[in-house]
Design a protein around this motif. Structure first.
Motif, mmCIF file in Angstrom:
data_model
loop_
_atom_site.group_PDB
_atom_site.id
_atom_site.type_symbol
_atom_site.label_atom_id
_atom_site.label_comp_id
_atom_site.label_asym_id
_atom_site.label_seq_id
_atom_site.Cartn_x
_atom_site.Cartn_y
_atom_site.Cartn_z
ATOM 1 N N HIS A 66 -61.549 31.102 -112.069
ATOM 2 C CA HIS A 66 -60.783 32.027 -111.055
ATOM 3 C C HIS A 66 -59.322 31.615 -111.032
ATOM 4 O O HIS A 66 -58.475 32.570 -110.984
ATOM 5 N N SER A 102 -64.519 38.930 -108.610
ATOM 6 C CA SER A 102 -64.726 38.310 -107.259
ATOM 7 C C SER A 102 -64.748 36.888 -107.338
ATOM 8 O O SER A 102 -64.846 36.419 -108.529
ATOM 9 N N ALA A 103 -64.190 36.300 -106.384
ATOM 10 C CA ALA A 103 -63.966 34.843 -106.301
ATOM 11 C C ALA A 103 -65.564 34.088 -105.959
ATOM 12 O O ALA A 103 -65.698 32.893 -106.019
ATOM 13 N N ASN A 104 -66.481 35.008 -105.507
ATOM 14 C CA ASN A 104 -67.687 34.362 -105.321
ATOM 15 C C ASN A 104 -68.286 33.998 -106.520
ATOM 16 O O ASN A 104 -68.762 35.077 -107.557
ATOM 17 N N GLN A 462 -72.300 27.997 -99.235
ATOM 18 C CA GLN A 462 -71.563 29.105 -98.926
ATOM 19 C C GLN A 462 -71.654 29.363 -97.270
ATOM 20 O O GLN A 462 -70.573 29.720 -96.543
ATOM 21 N N ARG A 466 -68.944 29.090 -94.437
ATOM 22 C CA ARG A 466 -68.672 30.488 -93.454
ATOM 23 C C ARG A 466 -69.054 30.021 -91.998
ATOM 24 O O ARG A 466 -68.169 30.425 -91.184
ATOM 25 N N TYR A 494 -63.740 23.810 -104.334
ATOM 26 C CA TYR A 494 -63.617 25.341 -104.645
ATOM 27 C C TYR A 494 -63.606 26.196 -103.457
ATOM 28 O O TYR A 494 -63.041 26.921 -103.225
ATOM 29 N N LEU A 495 -64.869 25.967 -102.769
ATOM 30 C CA LEU A 495 -65.028 26.894 -101.547
ATOM 31 C C LEU A 495 -64.223 26.743 -100.320
ATOM 32 O O LEU A 495 -63.768 27.664 -99.637
ATOM 33 N N GLN A 498 -61.506 29.322 -100.147
ATOM 34 C CA GLN A 498 -61.873 30.671 -99.813
ATOM 35 C C GLN A 498 -61.903 30.682 -98.441
ATOM 36 O O GLN A 498 -62.280 31.710 -97.588
ATOM 37 N N LYS A 500 -60.538 30.935 -94.395
ATOM 38 C CA LYS A 500 -59.472 31.417 -93.682
ATOM 39 C C LYS A 500 -58.909 30.225 -92.728
ATOM 40 O O LYS A 500 -57.529 30.488 -92.472
#
Length: 710
Positions: A66, A102-104, A462, A466, A494-495, A498, A500
């Motif tokens: 990525h 995608s970054a997923n 994830q 989230r 890494y996560l 992603q 915010k």
């Protein structure tokens, strides 16, 4: 509808080269088993693929892919191999394809699964092309439903790419030595180069390549094939060659000195080979498994498959070695040399025998080579044998059916029974594999039974990140802290990128809490984390949610409200940290001493970047050796509080030395042709020079006072 074993695309009974497929597409579209095969292969490899394993290696390689896509960098190495060398970068370039979409990380696993499905289809095409429709159907269905190949098909990893590229290599070897066509040597050599990049043990596949080169007619090899092969190898290894020169060929030296003990000759390689023919070994097969009560009913499966593989190998060896000249063609009593020359001539003239010899060489020579080893063998080393065993089984069963058809032409029942047994074999494998896939995707396992660290699936990681992000936004909180351990560190690093909400990832050797001026924040702790004891001693923490972690305890989410921030005098401050207090507390099992520090500077999170502090105790007037305690965080925020466990409160330090340094990724920078700037990412990390933090009065240590617990 029946399967015609006398398909006109196979090598026929008189060993004539197989004819071109004029109706290949139409024949495939008209074959019902192809649709069922692809459905079964896709179901077992893509069902709930979002629950794929996402541990250290998976996070590391996708993180690199990525970053390479987002920064426009080339890559010189991938992650570190088990023998402590830096792997070549082929896996990173492969994962750059889904990373560009995608970054997923789930798309990296989808790519692996799709290549594994393509491997099953390629097995069908290869077997049908050279051994007939029935052999192709049986071999590909057995391969499609085998548990261990399915396991390696469901998560991204360097060596999992072998599932596709090994049969592709065999396809090209057959193209040259069996189909007698051109354009096979160049792609074969390049594929060997790629396979070695995915796993170094694949170098032994040079042996079947050499066998094919000897057996293939000279007209199938052109002089420019050798030129293209050299250029192809140079092209795919060019970034890694730069790395080797940069490191003075240290990795090559390591490979040549990989012995970890005395050389062993044992059956370990054979046992691993046989494991690929049966159900998954423990801990994948466990008491929580859906099929656990019924496993004894499948006890016959692996021994039967093993016997079929042996029978296939013996039959292939007999057909490959035995000359098939008619009595009229054989001269009486030829001399030894003449007999050998005639046998060799007959072998090279027989496409069937050439193909079987390549197949046997692929399966036997690497296995014999690994029987004598001076390194620790692992199950994944044997992916390079797939799908060879199932090709041998398919070949044997198809020949056995032909034998029954020729001798029992009027006994339809015998052929029906034979096909029924084959169908039951495939169905039994399918049930076992379906049970494993269901268990893996629904958490029917114990996460701590995996060696080294506990198991993590992508979905739960994830989901909890989230959830932490959403809670922070709903409650208008401006920061998230993630306390990680060895099992979750790489994945959460890494996560976190992603998220915010600004996020700090902290190793659980210490803890970071918000300062009073920053207000409340969210804290996420890993399932097996033990850092909540520090939280309750220094801040107000209320658990507001949990998130499921299949196979083990849940993730925990807390709202942190900072406690007291009273600090010490000026002499206890440095340019980066300010000493606040040193006090004991009880963690529920024993008394623990901890020091608290306030961060005085901010630093952003970066790609594979960590900010590190080492705290060294000093006890005046004693002979106690200094003890060091390390802390690593992904980002710094001025005002945050750093809590560091210090050990036994019975011997509190009177002074502490603090060392700070930053860990960064090694990026090679060059100007290509003196004008084009190139940057090559590597997996190697380096530490900036370590700096001893001095107090405001110039001391290279911090005087500390011990506040006894009231």
């Amino acid at each position: 509808m029946k399967l015609d074993t006398r398909d006109n695309v196979s090598v026929d009974a008189v060993d004539r080269p197989s004819t071109p497929l004029r109706r290949s597409l139409g024949a495939l579209l008209g074959s019902w088993e192809v649709y069922l095969l692809l459905l079964v292969a896709a179901l077992l490899r893509l069902y709930h693929i979002n629950t794929t394993e996402f541990d250290g290696d998976q996070a590391d390689i996708f993180y690199m892919a990525h970053n390479a896509v987002s920064q426009g960098h080339l890559v010189a190495t991938s992650n570190v191999a088990s023998i402590k060398i830096f792997n070549p970068p082929a896996i990173i370039y492969a994962l750059m394809i889904p990373a560009a979409v995608s970054a997923n990380p789930v798309w990296g696993s989808v790519l692996t699964a799709l290549l594994a499905i393509a491997s099953v289809f390629l097995t069908y095409l290869l077997m049908r092309r050279y051994y007939g429709r029935l052999a192709a159907t049986l071999a590909s269905f057995l391969y499609a439903t085998a548990s261990v190949p399915i396991f390696y098909s469901r998560f991204m990893w360097n060596q999992n790419m072998l599932l596709f590229f090994v049969p592709l290599l065999i396809w090209f070897l057959y193209r040259g030595a069996v189909a007698r066509r051109t354009f096979w040597l160049f792609p074969s050599v390049v594929l060997i180069g790629l396979l070695v990049q995915f796993h170094a043990s694949s170098i032994v596949l040079v042996v079947p390549l050499l066998v094919a080169l000897v057996l293939a007619p000279r007209r199938t090899v052109r002089w420019y094939d050798f030129v293209l092969s050299v250029l192809g190898i140079f092209f795919i290894y060019a970034p890694y060659i730069v790395w080797l020169f940069q490191t003075h060929f240290q990795d090559i030296f390591t490979v040549l000195h990989t012995a970890k003990g005395e050389t062993l000759i044992d059956a370990q390689a054979l046992l691993f080979y046989l494991q690929f023919l049966g159900p998954l070994p423990a801990p994948y097969t466990n008491n929580l498994s859906l099929l656990s009560p019924y496993m004894t009913a499948f006890a016959w499966l692996q021994p039967l498959v093993v016997l079929l593989v042996i029978a296939g190998a013996v039959l292939a060896a007999v057909l490959a070695v035995k000359s098939r000249r008619s009595e009229a063609e054989v001269e009486p009593r030829p001399g030894f040399i003449t007999g050998i020359a005639r046998w060799w001539h007959d072998l090279r003239q027989s496409p069937l025998r050439c193909g079987l010899l390549i197949l046997l060489t692929w399966q036997i020579v690497p296995l014999l080579y690994l029987t004598r080893h001076d390194i620790v063998l692992h199950l994944h080393y044997f992916i390079m044998f797939m799908p060879g065993p199932f090709m041998l089984v398919g070949f044997f069963l198809a020949r056995a059916f032909d034998w029954l058809h020729a001798r029992l032409n009027s006994v339809q029942v015998a052929r029906i029974v034979f096909l029924t047994i084959c169908g039951l074999l495939v169905c039994a494998q399918f049930l076992l594999s379906a049970g494993y896939v269901y268990d893996a995707s629904h958490g029917r396992y114990v996460d701590t039974t995996w060696a080294g660290q506990y198991y993590n699936d992508l979905t739960s990681l994830q989901n909890v990140m989230r959830q932490a992000d959403q809670l922070a936004q709903q409650r208008h909180l401006n920061h998230v802290y993630v306390s990680v351990d060895q099992g979750t560190r790489a994945a959460f690093l890494y996560l976190a990128g992603q998220m915010k909400t600004p996020t700090t990832v902290v190793d659980d050797s210490c803890l970071v809490l918000p300062g009073i001026q920053s207000g409340a924040a969210i804290l996420l702790t890993a399932p097996h984390s033990h850092r909540l004891d520090l939280v309750t001693a220094y801040a107000h923490a209320s658990r507001i949610a949990t998130a499921a972690h299949p196979g083990g305890p849940p993730f925990n989410l807390y709202v942190l409200r900072p406690g007291s921030s009273a600090g010490q005098g000026q002499n206890n401050s440095t340019e980066e940290l300010k000493f606040m207090d040193l006090k004991p507390f009880n963690n529920g099992q024993r008394n623990v001493l901890a020091s608290r520090w306030q961060m005085l500077r901010s630093a952003p999170a970066g790609y594979r970047t960590s900010y590190n502090y080492t705290f060294t105790n000093g006890v005046a007037g004693t002979g106690v050796a200094p003890a060091s305690h390390a802390c690593s965080v992904s980002a710094l925020r001025s005002g945050d509080q750093l809590i560091v466990p210090m050990g036994d409160p019975a011997q509190p330090p009177t002074k502490m030395q603090v060392t700070a340094y930053t860990t960064l990724p090694t990026i090679l920078s060059y100007n290509f042709l003196g004008a084009i700037p190139l940057q090559l990412d590597t997996f190697r990390l380096y530490d900036t020079p370590k700096k001893v933090l001095r107090s405001q009065s110039g001391l290279d240590y911090i005087p500390v006072t011990f506040a006894k617990k009231s």
